[in-house]
Design an enzyme around this catalytic site. Sequence first.
Site, PDB file in Angstrom:
ATOM      1  CB  CYS A 142     -57.848  31.212 -34.176  1.00  0.00           C
ATOM      2  SG  CYS A 142     -59.628  31.396 -34.363  1.00  0.00           S
ATOM      3  CB  CYS A 147     -61.216  33.282 -30.934  1.00  0.00           C
ATOM      4  SG  CYS A 147     -61.282  31.549 -31.377  1.00  0.00           S
ATOM      5  CG  ASP A 149     -33.159  67.961 -19.508  1.00  0.00           C
ATOM      6  OD1 ASP A 149     -32.983  69.173 -19.725  1.00  0.00           O
ATOM      7  OD2 ASP A 149     -33.143  67.450 -18.379  1.00  0.00           O
ATOM      8  CG  ASP A 154     -34.196  64.306 -15.193  1.00  0.00           C
ATOM      9  OD1 ASP A 154     -34.232  65.374 -15.846  1.00  0.00           O
ATOM     10  OD2 ASP A 154     -33.527  64.153 -14.162  1.00  0.00           O
ATOM     11  CG  ASP A 212     -37.156  67.566 -19.265  1.00  0.00           C
ATOM     12  OD1 ASP A 212     -36.800  68.602 -19.857  1.00  0.00           O
ATOM     13  OD2 ASP A 212     -36.449  66.963 -18.449  1.00  0.00           O
TER      14      ASP A 212
END
Length: 765
Positions: free
Chosen positions: A14, A17, A459, A653, A657
Amino acid sequence: MKKTSQIPVLGMDCASCAATISKVLRKEKGVESINVNIATDKAKITYDDNETNLETLGEKIKPFGYSFVLDNETASGSMSMSGMVDMPGMDHSEHLKMLKKEELDKQKNTVTITFPLAILVFLTMMWNIASGFFKFIPELPLSMYYFNLITLFISSYVLFGAGQIFIKAFITFIKTREANMDTLVGLGSLSAYLYSTFVFFFPQLITKFGLPESTYFDVVIVVIGFILFGKFLEARSKLNTGAAIEKLFKLQAKTALVERKGKELEIPTAEVIVGDVVIVKPGTKIPVDGTIVEGFSSVDESMVTGEPIPTDKTVGDKVIGATINKQGILRFKATQVGSDTLLSHIIKMVEEAQGSKAPIEKIADQVSAVFVPTVLVIAVITFLVWILIGPHFIPFTQAVAFGISSFVGILVIACPCALGLATPTGIIVGVGKGADNGILIKDAESLEKLEKINTIVMDKTGTITKGKPEVVSISPLKMGETEVLRVLASLEKNSEHPLALAIIEKAKELKLSKVDKFENLEGKGVRGIINDQTYYAGNIRLAKELKIDIDENEIKKNTEQGKTPILLSDKKSLLGIVYIADTVKDEAIEAIKELHHLHLEVIMLTGDDQNTAKYIADQVGVDQVFAEVLPHQKADKIRELKSQGRSVAMIGDGVNDAPALALSDVGIAMSTGTDIAMESANITLLHGDLKKLVKAIKLSKMTMGVIKQNLFWAFIYNVVGIPVAAGVLYPFTGLLLNPVFAGFAMAFSSISVVSNSLRLKTKKL
């Protein structure tokens, strides 16, 4: 030295816990931070290994009934200490799965006995209640004495045998003052059992003091039976939420066929080293990442990238471990092995994301941290109110009976499990579904933020366009189109210029000619002799030096569209022009259209000149263009957009960037790009497919929708359930919540939250 480890934890069931483990370990010297996830059963701990270690921390949580699962690598040696679970000679994930399966089997064995007993007693209780309301239903053909005697024996087994976890939790609470959900159930059940035992064995004292003669043995049986059954179903459901990780592990090839010293050897995949030449036959899995050195085939990459159509692969192409070779025999050189492969990277990202916490989860964490102590106080106050104030309105014995029933009911119904599971189960299923669709999510916070994005910045090169030059048109003048391409490719095959590769690729089906006296003309082009004829291939500058007539307006019109001209000529005249450009990805137009349907503004950010940028932007339909932006200025543009109050996602990519990806609210990288871009990003799209961006946004909205539903019902359940159990409806309706129904409701709440999260698996992105 500071270390961060993610360790599986056994014994949690739970949210309280998780809160207990966090509270205990946070006090330890050397522990910098800890995040315990109830849904994944894992603890992420950052600590100084000069001041503490995982073995010591494992010992600290042992008295509370929890244990770490440490492999040899994590624990730096074989562990057999009582606070840890050792895994000698076994794969960590397999062993952990085995432990969870063993735990589930034990629960199943217990439930197989307790749940039928609970159902039987529950039906008996319902019969007894119904017979009091309806005259046509006969009373039970069993005296109350014998009913109490039978239920005394059954409840003793259920409480002290099957339900001993609740008794242990109560004992731990007395020793440590740390309580969890099991403490509440243990306290409530033990109170009901002890009072009932006192009533059964000392009826004369009960009469003497005017106490209620009611027994609660049946309540103990049914409550614990329902709760144990709920725990079993919850544990089984939680295993299903982690199916994505298990599925990813199963993708890995077990063995690899390698060439060493002229011989073919079949070895475990773990023993493949960088530089090995690996042989993959048709229909078998590619064991590690690498680059093809011989062969041609079609490779099914769907299990890693989510792309259903096989990809053609030939010499020089990269292959990904765990994908399937469909046709020919491939030989490739291993470039990434072990934990460096793309699949290992995916598994690591998914595990970390599933174990991370979304900002919305802080609400549940703050509530769960004080929940159990608060419930204990409410239960005690409710009991006192019934026995002190109740007798002014109802008989004392009835008030005491109601007080006991309310006390037990509050402790049983006040389950923080649903609250604790609301967010992490949604995150686990959402991240797993993303991985299945080629969307790698770094952390839960990114998934939550993505839902709120209103501006997408892209981009151009490698994101909207393919990032790879291609021949887009050929203008033949004094020789045919095919001949222009053949002569040009024959010359360019000797060149090292990047654009030469595009021409050679275009002419790969043609038979090229032998070139004599090849010469590279620096900054202008190339020259060579083919069949005693001298040819030139290059730019406008070279043509002007040769004093060859060219149509500059026609060339300018093409260059404004982002096309680069390669002029083929002899010493006297222009023979033809080949135009090369970075073309738009097939899916880019459709993806941007779908982003608009999601009411998102799309901006293109590029270093290219204004004309080229505008030409590409018009093709794909972006809303705004920022062109001629230098690499260091990209981050400034993101900062500027955010200052306007926008929530910005950046997708790119390249290395240039990376700063913009890191600065944006959500950074999204294409896996076809650079490693640094993926490291800076929050989300990675495998296969460089822009349509996956649309899927990622839809996934974030679906996931956050499910989490909000979970939190709403978990909060409402407790907000309504506790007062009803306390008896607030009794003065108005005469209704009081039986602890039996409280136990059923508690079990149902957790199951419903997990089941609602699992619905995400069936959703279409």
